[in-house]
Design an enzyme around this catalytic site. Structure first.
Site, PDB file in Angstrom:
ATOM      1  N   ARG A  80      12.581 -13.249  -8.889  1.00  0.00           N
ATOM      2  CA  ARG A  80      13.971 -13.345  -7.707  1.00  0.00           C
ATOM      3  C   ARG A  80      13.605 -14.571  -6.603  1.00  0.00           C
ATOM      4  O   ARG A  80      12.501 -14.729  -6.457  1.00  0.00           O
ATOM      5  CB  ARG A  80      13.810 -12.064  -6.767  1.00  0.00           C
ATOM      6  CG  ARG A  80      14.925 -11.748  -6.057  1.00  0.00           C
ATOM      7  CD  ARG A  80      14.879 -10.461  -5.059  1.00  0.00           C
ATOM      8  NE  ARG A  80      16.076 -10.651  -4.435  1.00  0.00           N
ATOM      9  CZ  ARG A  80      16.131  -9.422  -3.424  1.00  0.00           C
ATOM     10  NH1 ARG A  80      15.309  -8.560  -3.434  1.00  0.00           N
ATOM     11  NH2 ARG A  80      17.369  -9.500  -2.930  1.00  0.00           N
ATOM     12  N   HIS A  81      14.622 -15.106  -6.394  1.00  0.00           N
ATOM     13  CA  HIS A  81      14.551 -16.244  -5.418  1.00  0.00           C
ATOM     14  C   HIS A  81      13.903 -15.670  -4.097  1.00  0.00           C
ATOM     15  O   HIS A  81      13.772 -14.597  -3.815  1.00  0.00           O
ATOM     16  CB  HIS A  81      16.367 -16.627  -5.154  1.00  0.00           C
ATOM     17  CG  HIS A  81      17.116 -15.597  -4.406  1.00  0.00           C
ATOM     18  ND1 HIS A  81      16.866 -15.263  -3.095  1.00  0.00           N
ATOM     19  CD2 HIS A  81      17.915 -14.648  -4.923  1.00  0.00           C
ATOM     20  CE1 HIS A  81      17.736 -14.155  -2.737  1.00  0.00           C
ATOM     21  NE2 HIS A  81      18.406 -13.924  -3.752  1.00  0.00           N
ATOM     22  N   ARG A 115      19.996 -20.754  -3.632  1.00  0.00           N
ATOM     23  CA  ARG A 115      18.743 -20.227  -3.253  1.00  0.00           C
ATOM     24  C   ARG A 115      17.802 -20.114  -4.617  1.00  0.00           C
ATOM     25  O   ARG A 115      16.740 -20.025  -4.478  1.00  0.00           O
ATOM     26  CB  ARG A 115      19.022 -18.912  -2.718  1.00  0.00           C
ATOM     27  CG  ARG A 115      19.676 -17.759  -3.253  1.00  0.00           C
ATOM     28  CD  ARG A 115      20.216 -16.498  -2.479  1.00  0.00           C
ATOM     29  NE  ARG A 115      20.825 -15.513  -2.975  1.00  0.00           N
ATOM     30  CZ  ARG A 115      22.221 -15.283  -3.188  1.00  0.00           C
ATOM     31  NH1 ARG A 115      23.000 -16.292  -2.460  1.00  0.00           N
ATOM     32  NH2 ARG A 115      22.824 -14.394  -3.609  1.00  0.00           N
ATOM     33  N   GLU A 167      24.060 -13.327  -9.159  1.00  0.00           N
ATOM     34  CA  GLU A 167      23.863 -11.970  -8.613  1.00  0.00           C
ATOM     35  C   GLU A 167      25.488 -11.548  -8.923  1.00  0.00           C
ATOM     36  O   GLU A 167      26.563 -12.462  -8.827  1.00  0.00           O
ATOM     37  CB  GLU A 167      23.560 -12.058  -7.180  1.00  0.00           C
ATOM     38  CG  GLU A 167      23.379 -10.794  -6.443  1.00  0.00           C
ATOM     39  CD  GLU A 167      22.710  -9.734  -7.270  1.00  0.00           C
ATOM     40  OE1 GLU A 167      23.062  -9.223  -8.439  1.00  0.00           O
ATOM     41  OE2 GLU A 167      21.439  -9.546  -6.584  1.00  0.00           O
ATOM     42  N   HIS A 183      18.260 -13.154  -9.523  1.00  0.00           N
ATOM     43  CA  HIS A 183      18.513 -12.294  -8.279  1.00  0.00           C
ATOM     44  C   HIS A 183      18.009 -10.879  -8.536  1.00  0.00           C
ATOM     45  O   HIS A 183      17.707 -10.461  -9.814  1.00  0.00           O
ATOM     46  CB  HIS A 183      19.895 -12.258  -7.932  1.00  0.00           C
ATOM     47  CG  HIS A 183      20.336 -13.797  -7.823  1.00  0.00           C
ATOM     48  ND1 HIS A 183      20.713 -14.270  -6.641  1.00  0.00           N
ATOM     49  CD2 HIS A 183      20.879 -14.575  -8.674  1.00  0.00           C
ATOM     50  CE1 HIS A 183      21.021 -15.770  -6.633  1.00  0.00           C
ATOM     51  NE2 HIS A 183      21.159 -15.689  -8.242  1.00  0.00           N
TER      52      HIS A 183
END
Length: 203
Positions: free
Chosen positions: A14-15, A64, A85, A149
């Site tokens: 996940r970022h 991101r 996402e 995400h």
């Protein structure tokens, strides 16, 4: 897929944190950049990811995610919109606290994957696209890094490992989840970080 050694090891990152994450605001597919805190988290995670020796890096096209990939040492990842996402429609930019105060149970139902906010992508549609992305990779005898995400990670854990969305806390920003694919999918790690676990990780 045979037993024993994984046919594919999927590294799901996940970022790192954004300002909206810090405020527990739902970002969905809005292109919110990493904060300085998020950049620091990405740098801290890099050795944990490097130890897995990924041979390929794929990223959501949102900034991101691509910025996190760069902090992990992958400055030119393959971009795939399927790893983006979910679009959250009318809930975009709202905080989880604000949604919870409405008292209608909608936020809890959304977290369980059984409610779709007005104008948003359904959990089923999100699941279908990320499952399609994984199935396109199999089998490949590789360790594949995907920077994505929270929603896609939760969807894959339900689709491949059988963990229902309502049984999973959100993974922390800049965290590593690992799924091994042999004769079936097996969860090796979920939401691992090198910067400590959040008491209340953001969606």
């Amino acid at each position: 897929m045979g037993g024993g050694k994984p046919v594919m090891r999927l590294l799901l990152v996940r970022h790192g944190e954004t300002a909206w994450n810090a405020g527990h605001r739902l970002q969905g597919s809005e292109d919110i950049p990493l904060s300085e805190s998020g950049r620091g988290q990405g740098r801290l995670l890099a050795p944990l990811v490097a130890a897995q020796r990924p041979t390929r890096c794929i990223s959501s096209p949102l900034s991101r995610a691509t910025a996190t990939a760069a902090l992990l040492g992958f400055h030119d990842p393959e971009l795939d919109e399927r790893w983006q996402e979910a679009h959250l429609g009318d809930w975009t930019g709202l905080s989880s606290a604000e949604l919870g105060r409405r008292g209608d149970g909608a936020y809890k139902s959304w977290r369980a994957g059984v409610f779709t906010p007005p104008g948003a992508e359904t959990f089923e549609a999100l699941t279908d696209r990320v499952v399609s992305a994984v199935e396109q990779l199999l089998p490949n005898d590789r360790t594949v890094l995907v920077v994505t995400h929270g929603g896609p990670i939760r969807a894959l854990c339900q689709a491949f490992v059988g963990l229902q969305a309502n049984a999973l806390v959100p993974v922390d920003p800049a965290s590593l989840t690992i799924i091994d694919f042999t004769d079936r999918a097996r969860l090796r790690a979920y939401g691992a970080t090198t910067s400590g676990l959040s008491e209340d990780p953001p969606d």
